[in-house]
Design an enzyme around this catalytic site. Structure first.
Site, PDB file in Angstrom:
ATOM      1  N   CYS A  45       0.835  -1.217   0.000  1.00 12.29           N
ATOM      2  CA  CYS A  45       0.000   0.000   0.000  1.00 12.29           C
ATOM      3  C   CYS A  45       0.861   1.255   0.000  1.00 12.29           C
ATOM      4  O   CYS A  45       0.532   2.244  -0.671  1.00 12.29           O
ATOM      5  CB  CYS A  45      -0.893   0.024   1.236  1.00 12.29           C
ATOM      6  SG  CYS A  45      -2.007  -1.358   1.362  1.00 12.29           S
TER       7      CYS A  45
HETATM    8  C1  BEZ Z   1       0.634  -4.674   1.931  1.00 14.95           C
HETATM    9  O1  BEZ Z   1       0.217  -3.545   1.654  1.00 14.95           O
HETATM   10  O2  BEZ Z   1       1.811  -4.950   1.847  1.00 14.95           O
HETATM   11  C2  BEZ Z   1      -0.336  -5.725   2.363  1.00 14.95           C
HETATM   12  C3  BEZ Z   1      -1.449  -5.401   3.105  1.00 14.95           C
HETATM   13  C4  BEZ Z   1      -2.321  -6.396   3.506  1.00 14.95           C
HETATM   14  C5  BEZ Z   1      -2.069  -7.712   3.167  1.00 14.95           C
HETATM   15  C6  BEZ Z   1      -0.958  -8.034   2.383  1.00 14.95           C
HETATM   16  C7  BEZ Z   1      -0.077  -7.034   1.977  1.00 14.95           C
END
Ligand code: BEZ
Length: 208
Positions: A45
């Site tokens: 994200c």
């Molecule tokens: C991420 O943004 O890295 C992420 C968030 C939730 C689950 C898996 C990855």
């Protein structure tokens, strides 16, 4: 709620990092790139938020307003933005919806219980100035989105609206486009005076 292409994007009023917005009013005569994230302070994200901020001029050139969402509070978003700016070498200016009660995520079907009961998956809605949903995409939590594709599809939608054309597989701006079968050859002569290459009666390529 299942949202389909051509539906009116549901309106909502919500707190964001840029203050309270009512979606349709905030959108005005612009397009929206409305996209959800699982959570603040997560790695994929963070890169996506940074990329969206880095592309601010590209979105503005296309009259597109980005609007992010995750199921966290404004206070958490604001702290996270400092990290996004620091790690992704940018300045994030677009609003992020605070959806800690999941109201907007439920409205847009961004929570997929088979993935998570509380966090949003990576949904994308491209919404036009008439508030119609023109594209939806859903990515899993562990795969970051391709922002070249997001800009490409916006270009294709906007060119299609302006020039009455469709775009072939892997089209890039400047490439050949398709005269839709709904346009007869007679009508095409007025709309595409530059002519076209008829590979099949249903497959006519031109440049615009
Ligand atoms: C991420 O943004 O890295 C992420 C968030 C939730 C689950 C898996 C990855």
């Amino acid at each position: 709620m299942t949202l389909r292409l051509g539906d009116t994007a549901p309106d909502f009023s919500v707190e964001t990092t840029a203050g309270k917005i009512t979606f349709h009013d905030w959108l005005g005569d612009s397009w929206a790139f409305f996209f959800s994230h699982p959570a603040d302070f997560t790695p994929v994200c963070t890169t996506e938020m940074g990329r969206t901020a880095q592309l601010a001029d590209e979105f503005a050139r296309r009259n597109v307003k980005p609007l992010g969402l995750s199921t966290d509070t404004v206070a958490e978003h604001r702290k996270w933005i400092l990290d996004v700016n620091d790690t992704q070498h940018t300045s994030l200016e677009f609003p992020i919806v605070a959806d800690d009660d999941h109201a907007v995520a439920q409205l847009y079907d961004m929570i997929h219980p088979g993935e998570s009961a509380t966090a949003a998956v990576r949904s994308v809605f491209i919404i036009d100035p008439n508030k119609k949903i023109r594209l939806t995409m859903t990515y899993p939590m562990n795969v970051g989105r391709n922002f070249d594709e997001i800009l490409r599809v916006i270009d294709a939608l906007q060119l299609g609206d302006a020039k009455k054309i469709a775009t072939p597989a892997d089209w890039r701006p400047g490439g050949e486009v398709i005269i839709p079968p709904s346009i007869s050859n007679d009508a095409a002569q007025d709309i595409f005076p530059q002519g076209w290459n008829e590979i099949r009666p249903y497959l006519r390529l031109t440049k615009v």
